[in-house]
Design a protein around this motif. Sequence first.
Motif, PDB file in Angstrom:
ATOM      1  N   ASP A 237       0.857  -1.188   0.000  1.00  0.00           N
ATOM      2  CA  ASP A 237       0.000   0.000   0.000  1.00  0.00           C
ATOM      3  C   ASP A 237       0.891   1.235   0.000  1.00  0.00           C
ATOM      4  O   ASP A 237       1.453   1.612   1.025  1.00  0.00           O
ATOM      5  CB  ASP A 237      -0.907  -0.016   1.227  1.00  0.00           C
ATOM      6  CG  ASP A 237      -1.966   1.080   1.174  1.00  0.00           C
ATOM      7  OD1 ASP A 237      -1.884   1.938   0.273  1.00  0.00           O
ATOM      8  OD2 ASP A 237      -2.869   1.077   2.033  1.00  0.00           O
ATOM      9  N   ARG A 239       0.248   4.237  -0.030  1.00  0.00           N
ATOM     10  CA  ARG A 239      -0.221   5.350   0.801  1.00  0.00           C
ATOM     11  C   ARG A 239       0.427   5.349   2.184  1.00  0.00           C
ATOM     12  O   ARG A 239       0.470   6.386   2.848  1.00  0.00           O
ATOM     13  CB  ARG A 239      -1.743   5.281   0.955  1.00  0.00           C
ATOM     14  CG  ARG A 239      -2.512   5.447  -0.338  1.00  0.00           C
ATOM     15  CD  ARG A 239      -3.979   5.200  -0.132  1.00  0.00           C
ATOM     16  NE  ARG A 239      -4.223   3.841   0.359  1.00  0.00           N
ATOM     17  CZ  ARG A 239      -5.429   3.367   0.644  1.00  0.00           C
ATOM     18  NH1 ARG A 239      -6.487   4.140   0.517  1.00  0.00           N
ATOM     19  NH2 ARG A 239      -5.566   2.133   1.071  1.00  0.00           N
ATOM     20  N   THR A 240       0.927   4.194   2.600  1.00  0.00           N
ATOM     21  CA  THR A 240       1.535   4.109   3.931  1.00  0.00           C
ATOM     22  C   THR A 240       3.051   4.237   3.893  1.00  0.00           C
ATOM     23  O   THR A 240       3.694   4.180   4.937  1.00  0.00           O
ATOM     24  CB  THR A 240       1.169   2.761   4.581  1.00  0.00           C
ATOM     25  OG1 THR A 240       1.756   1.696   3.823  1.00  0.00           O
ATOM     26  CG2 THR A 240      -0.334   2.562   4.626  1.00  0.00           C
ATOM     27  N   GLU A 277      -2.330   7.471   7.592  1.00  0.00           N
ATOM     28  CA  GLU A 277      -1.714   6.186   7.297  1.00  0.00           C
ATOM     29  C   GLU A 277      -0.238   6.320   6.929  1.00  0.00           C
ATOM     30  O   GLU A 277       0.467   5.331   6.797  1.00  0.00           O
ATOM     31  CB  GLU A 277      -2.471   5.497   6.157  1.00  0.00           C
ATOM     32  CG  GLU A 277      -3.931   5.222   6.484  1.00  0.00           C
ATOM     33  CD  GLU A 277      -4.667   4.634   5.300  1.00  0.00           C
ATOM     34  OE1 GLU A 277      -4.242   4.903   4.154  1.00  0.00           O
ATOM     35  OE2 GLU A 277      -5.646   3.912   5.505  1.00  0.00           O
ATOM     36  N   HIS A 278       0.223   7.542   6.727  1.00  0.00           N
ATOM     37  CA  HIS A 278       1.576   7.785   6.234  1.00  0.00           C
ATOM     38  C   HIS A 278       2.598   7.619   7.356  1.00  0.00           C
ATOM     39  O   HIS A 278       2.461   8.226   8.431  1.00  0.00           O
ATOM     40  CB  HIS A 278       1.633   9.200   5.657  1.00  0.00           C
ATOM     41  CG  HIS A 278       2.955   9.556   5.067  1.00  0.00           C
ATOM     42  ND1 HIS A 278       3.385   9.055   3.864  1.00  0.00           N
ATOM     43  CD2 HIS A 278       3.932  10.376   5.513  1.00  0.00           C
ATOM     44  CE1 HIS A 278       4.576   9.569   3.596  1.00  0.00           C
ATOM     45  NE2 HIS A 278       4.937  10.363   4.576  1.00  0.00           N
TER      46      HIS A 278
END
Length: 316
Positions: A237, A239-240, A277-278
């Motif tokens: 993912d 986004r993380t 989420e980062h």
Amino acid sequence: MSDQASLSSPLPGSGAEVGPSSSLESTGCCEEHKEYLSLFCLDDLEPLCKQCAADSHAYHRVYLLAEAAIDCKEELKTSLSGLNMKLKNFEDVLQMCKKESKRIQTESKLREETLKEEITKLHQFLREEKASRLRTLMEEMEEKTRKAEERMNRLSEVITPLEEKIQLTERELHEEGDGFEYLQGYNNAMSSTWCGDMKPERIHRPLINVAKHLGNLRYAVWEKMKQIAPYAPVILDSRTAGEVVRVSSELNSFHITSGPSQRADQHINEAIPANPEHFHPQTCILARDGFNTGVHCWDIEVGDTSSWTVGVADKD
């Protein structure tokens, strides 16, 4: 500042001296008592004359109008400061939303190019597979056509003499004469009709092997396609991903950069505080899919590094 102001000041028209402070405090006149509005009711938030303060506002918190004006201005300044702070907070969030919107558009454009490239590779594979299978079909057709022509040529080489013998025999049958004269040439005529045990060659499967070319065609192509499109059980993912984590276009691998990235999509990895989420600043990344039951295992290639960590993370 007292809650209750003194009411011993002289009334207008009483003949008493009215000091400068009294004239400064007077900014209006009470319609009911015809007195200057020199006081302010803190409970009702309205200017009063002294008679109003003594009658209808006897138990209210009343103080001098000039002091009330100063205090009200201070309260307004405090409120204005709070409003400005709120406005700044909203403007900051608005700017973050604009940056996020621009980031989404940029990332979408980059991912669109990657998607087109990957689909183009699949199209190229299918075009090449189509050409290869058509070439194989044409080769089989040409080979079987060549063999069929060879058989026809061999048959023609046999048929032509047979036709000649048939014509000769038919002429012998229609020759005039009988008895001795006819039988005298019979031996030669019979010899000309003899062709031994010659039989035509049996043809074995002269047709195109259709099952070879069309049997489970799409499945066969899909099986072959898996060689260029391997399955990855774990999808990352992006986004993380932390700031220095660079994820591959297939989202199945990543590497850590030692400095600012020179990739074209560097700016899409900027730290966005609004993204909970980062990972920041850790060099971490999560998989796309999670699980809460079962036994799971993976084979992981760690590359040229002696420091790495693999584990699971709780959502909380």
